[in-house]
Write an enzyme that holds these catalytic residues in place. Structure first.
Site, PDB file in Angstrom:
ATOM      1  N   GLU A  60     -33.799   3.872  18.429  1.00  0.00           N
ATOM      2  CA  GLU A  60     -35.000   4.056  19.244  1.00  0.00           C
ATOM      3  C   GLU A  60     -35.637   5.420  19.054  1.00  0.00           C
ATOM      4  O   GLU A  60     -36.872   5.534  18.973  1.00  0.00           O
ATOM      5  CB  GLU A  60     -34.699   3.824  20.722  1.00  0.00           C
ATOM      6  N   HIS A 129     -29.134  -1.632  32.114  1.00  0.00           N
ATOM      7  CA  HIS A 129     -30.221  -2.453  31.577  1.00  0.00           C
ATOM      8  C   HIS A 129     -31.291  -2.769  32.615  1.00  0.00           C
ATOM      9  O   HIS A 129     -32.060  -3.698  32.445  1.00  0.00           O
ATOM     10  CB  HIS A 129     -29.665  -3.786  31.051  1.00  0.00           C
TER      11      HIS A 129
HETATM   12  C1  LIG Z   1     -29.975   1.627  22.808  1.00  0.00           C
HETATM   13  C2  LIG Z   1     -29.935   0.144  22.791  1.00  0.00           C
HETATM   14  N1  LIG Z   1     -30.824  -0.513  22.027  1.00  0.00           N
HETATM   15  C3  LIG Z   1     -30.808  -1.855  21.978  1.00  0.00           C
HETATM   16  C4  LIG Z   1     -29.911  -2.568  22.710  1.00  0.00           C
HETATM   17  C5  LIG Z   1     -29.936  -4.093  22.671  1.00  0.00           C
HETATM   18  N2  LIG Z   1     -28.811  -4.581  21.900  1.00  0.00           N
HETATM   19  C6  LIG Z   1     -27.654  -4.850  22.493  1.00  0.00           C
HETATM   20  S1  LIG Z   1     -26.495  -5.263  21.422  1.00  0.00           S
HETATM   21  C7  LIG Z   1     -27.524  -5.123  20.105  1.00  0.00           C
HETATM   22  C8  LIG Z   1     -27.001  -5.407  18.742  1.00  0.00           C
HETATM   23  C9  LIG Z   1     -25.839  -4.550  18.386  1.00  0.00           C
HETATM   24  O1  LIG Z   1     -25.176  -5.045  17.270  1.00  0.00           O
HETATM   25  P1  LIG Z   1     -23.826  -4.444  16.739  1.00  0.00           P
HETATM   26  O2  LIG Z   1     -23.785  -2.981  16.947  1.00  0.00           O
HETATM   27  O3  LIG Z   1     -23.643  -4.921  15.361  1.00  0.00           O
HETATM   28  O4  LIG Z   1     -22.715  -5.050  17.690  1.00  0.00           O
HETATM   29  P2  LIG Z   1     -22.288  -6.577  17.882  1.00  0.00           P
HETATM   30  O5  LIG Z   1     -23.231  -7.132  18.892  1.00  0.00           O
HETATM   31  O6  LIG Z   1     -22.373  -7.247  16.573  1.00  0.00           O
HETATM   32  O7  LIG Z   1     -20.915  -6.524  18.434  1.00  0.00           O
HETATM   33  C10 LIG Z   1     -28.787  -4.746  20.540  1.00  0.00           C
HETATM   34  C11 LIG Z   1     -29.948  -4.557  19.679  1.00  0.00           C
HETATM   35  C12 LIG Z   1     -29.014  -1.845  23.525  1.00  0.00           C
HETATM   36  N3  LIG Z   1     -28.127  -2.458  24.322  1.00  0.00           N
HETATM   37  N4  LIG Z   1     -29.027  -0.493  23.524  1.00  0.00           N
END
Ligand SMILES: Cc1ncc(C[n+]2csc(CCOP(=O)(O)OP(=O)(O)O)c2C)c(N)n1
Ligand SMILES: [Mg+2]
Lengths: 325, 359
Positions: A60, A129
């Site tokens: 972000e 959130h």
């Molecule tokens: C700062 C922030 N940006 C966006 C999100 C929304 N979000 C939650 S999980 C995620 C994907 C994360 O993927 P990864 O790190 O690969 O973990 P996985 O879900 O595969 O375990 C996103 C975009 C968030 N929670 N926090």
């Protein structure tokens, strides 16, 4: 008039502005190929392609800062935060760069960006959130903040926000995305800084923004049906610029005000309005200005408890009644 | 299309940390993995039945990572992770009951119903959450390592994160500090190839793998296949020794796969990846089936024992649903509890000045 969802209204605004201005570019996580985490940008990538609708990594601070930088060269990035809660990660870019670059350059630079996304509690996603940062961002001179409550307002305000030459923080609500309102096919714009009187009454002014304005409408119906009290419901729509005249107008008419917001009370938007009323409408008031805000704690996960944390009609009605006793 | 995970090499079974395992311990890992899977399947069913709100991020498919790594923890080793946290929670010994009750938003939940699925905590088990903001836990993991070193304890902080989290700035700030100050943190990248609907190649620039980014910080790094517990343990043990003996950080990337969507609400998870791909992982790379086969081959498990372990896991999960269902809701008054320590404890600090502002 067609009935469309809040989500569709936003999408139409984005689509129309992408077509109107070649400098408009949508940036954000999952906005393109995935069609948006909340489907606001659904179909836009298919329609406009990689250049205009861009998926970003989970970075972000970088992509918002990038949008701010690109705006210095005349681009008009519209950046989606999957949740406004994640703005905390990009706070420096938003506050110091978007907020102050114009001032610190003595007006040489301006920052025509929009940052948009949902900013609400009430969906049981926990404290991390569920932020409602409209008051914090409106505290930054240089930033503009809008919080539309209906599809009609969302579309008109979004189009204006994109055309505005200052950074506009656009706060939506996941609980409203699927709700429908009448929205004309013809193009229209809603200026920032103009509140909307969503219900006319004579006895009390309910002043709110975002989803709280809809809660006030429900409370107003109960007040009318069960207590014979007619409420004005003023939806601020835009927090900064703020329609101070509309606030004073309704209070001069009803002489009583209850301010409602889904944000926490401390230094909330309603604290500012309350102060305006003290300074400019003191002699008009027949009763103290009262507030209904979210219960002053981080968002509670438990679905059955979190609903009680946000203002409900049954929280507003007794507040209003207390002004008449 | 994600890259196929490399096959584990057989010598990991003979790594000292694995050679010393008893048949009971090996079966215990099987049970631990099955407990995660059965717990989450039960949770999914209840979620679909409207018993919980918010998000539910399932760990199913990745169980060997949490079990393999956590199985090596000693008294001064700590864990912190992101929002996909049920697996790590059960791995460190949190009970199914308090975990299920948390999902139900009940007062008996591990966070009294306040945190939900993404925000589990159990400090008594060296488990520091459960974090909803992507990569937000990475500086905290660094902080656990700093605390250990400050106190002169021989320990490590195991900080789990996703492949999508590696693109947040605070992670790199943390890597720099970890190396500069020689802090015993182990960043475990659970690379399941997707961050929500974005495949690894669409989100991250890298040379051979994500962990290699550590090279620029002079941090030791490694990459391994996560489907085999022996491999996970062998690689993690190296990192733990590095932390314990030399107080040095590690970035360990473990390849794995999630079977379900990003969260249960992810309706497009068979759009951004193919059904065949998911099936291929389930058929050929399932950590539980693989471990079962391994143990059958070693002669330390029978089919009957497997069934017994699995049924016990299912029954425990079912009982946790009953527990959650029959537990009381949090009180409305509890909304204003747990905000400030001083207020909760009624200290002078907590009773001086106004802390809450609803009228
Ligand atoms: C700062 C922030 N940006 C966006 C999100 C929304 N979000 C939650 S999980 C995620 C994907 C994360 O993927 P990864 O790190 O690969 O973990 P996985 O879900 O595969 O375990 C996103 C975009 C968030 N929670 N926090
Ligand atoms: Mg991932």
């Amino acid at each position: 008039m067609p009935l469309i969802t809040y989500r569709e209204a936003l999408r139409h605004a984005l689509s129309e502005e992408i077509q109107r201005d070649e400098n408009v570019v949508i940036l954000g996580e999952e906005v393109a190929e995935y069609d948006g985490a909340y489907k606001v940008t659904e179909g836009l990538w298919k329609k406009f392609g990689d250049k205009r609708v861009v998926d970003t990594p989970i970075s972000e601070a970088a992509f918002i800062g990038m949008g701010i930088g690109a705006s210095m060269l005349g681009l008009r990035p519209v950046m989606e935060l999957m949740f406004w809660s994640f703005a905390t990660v990009a706070w420096d870019q938003i506050v110091n760069n978007a907020g102050f670059v114009r001032y610190m350059s003595g007006g040489l630079i301006n920052c025509p960006i929009v940052i948009r996304g949902p900013a609400n509690g009430g969906t049981n996603v926990g404290a991390t959130h569920s932020h409602t940062p409209e008051n914090m961002l409106a505290n930054i001179p240089g930033l503009k903040v809008v919080c539309p409550a209906t599809a009609y307002d969302a579309k008109g305000l979004m189009k204006t926000a994109i055309r505005d030459n200052d950074p506009v923080m656009f706060m939506e609500n996941t609980l409203l995305y699927g709700e429908k309102w009448e929205v004309p096919d013809e193009e229209y714009l809603i200026p920032l800084g103009v509140a909307d009187l969503k219900r006319e009454g004579s006895d009390v002014s309910l002043i709110a923004h975002g989803r709280a304005a809809l809660t006030c409408l429900k409370a107003a119906e109960i007040l009318a049906a069960e207590h014979g009290i007619q409420a004005d419901v003023l939806d601020l729509r835009s927090i900064r610029p703020l329609d101070e005249e509309a606030i004073l107008r309704t209070v001069r008419k009803t002489h009583r005000a209850v301010l409602v917001e889904e944000n926490k009370p401390f230094c909330g938007v309603d604290a500012q309005i309350s102060s305006i009323l003290m300074e400019k409408a003191f002699d008009e008031l027949d009763a103290p200005v009262l507030r209904v805000s979210a219960i002053d704690a981080p968002a509670f996960y438990s679905p059955k408890i979190e609903v009680k944390q946000l203002p409900r009609p049954e929280d507003i009605v007794p507040k209003v009644l207390s002004l008449f006793s | 299309m994600p890259m196929e995970t490399p096959e584990s090499t057989p010598d990991h079974a003979s790594a000292p940390v694995n050679r010393s395992l008893s048949p009971e311990q090996k079966r215990r890992f099987l049970s631990d993995m099955l407990r995660i899977r059965r717990f989450e399947q039960a949770a999914l069913k209840q979620y679909s039945g409207g018993k919980m709100g918010g998000f539910l991020h399932l760990y199913i498919g990745q169980e060997s990572v949490a079990i393999g790594t956590v199985s090596l923890m000693g008294p001064n080793d700590h864990v912190i992770t992101a929002y996909r946290d049920h697996g790590h929670a059960l791995a460190v010994g949190m009970g199914m009951n308090e975990c299920m009750a948390e999902l139900f938003g009940k007062a008996t939940g591990c966070s009294k119903g306040k945190g939900g699925s993404m925000h589990y905590f159990a400090p008594d088990k060296n488990y520091w959450g459960g974090h909803g903001i992507v990569a937000g836990q990475t500086p905290l993991g660094l902080g656990l390592a700093y605390g250990l070193k400050y106190k002169g304890l021989k320990g490590a902080a195991l900080c789990f994160m996703g492949d999508g989290a590696v693109n947040q700035g605070c992670f790199y700030e943390s890597l720099n500090l970890a190396s500069l100050w020689s802090l015993p943190v182990i960043y475990i990248i659970e690379n399941n190839h997707y961050s929500m609907g974005t495949s690894l190649n669409r989100s991250s620039a890298f040379k051979s793998c994500l962990a290699e980014r550590a090279e620029g910080f002079a941090i030791d790094w490694d990459l391994c296949n996560g489907e085999d517990i022996y491999t996970v343990r062998a690689k993690t043990q190296e990192a733990i020794e590095r932390a314990h003996q030399n107080s040095r950080p590690t970035v360990l990337e473990i390849e794995t796969y999630r079977y379900y969507g990003h969260s249960v609400a992810d309706a497009k998870h068979k759009v951004y990846r193919s059904e065949e791909e998911i099936e291929r992982y389930k058929q050929n790379h399932d950590p539980i089936q693989r471990w079962k086969k391994q143990l059958l081959g070693e002669g330390v498990l029978t089919e009957a024992q497997y069934d017994e372990i699995d049924i016990a896991a299912q029954q425990e999960a079912e009982a946790s649903v009953q527990f959650a269902e029959s537990s009381p809701l949090p009180s409305e008054a509890s909304i204003l509890e747990d905000v400030y320590y001083e207020v909760d404890h009624g200290t002078a600090a907590g009773t001086t000045g106004r802390h809450f502002f609803n009228n």
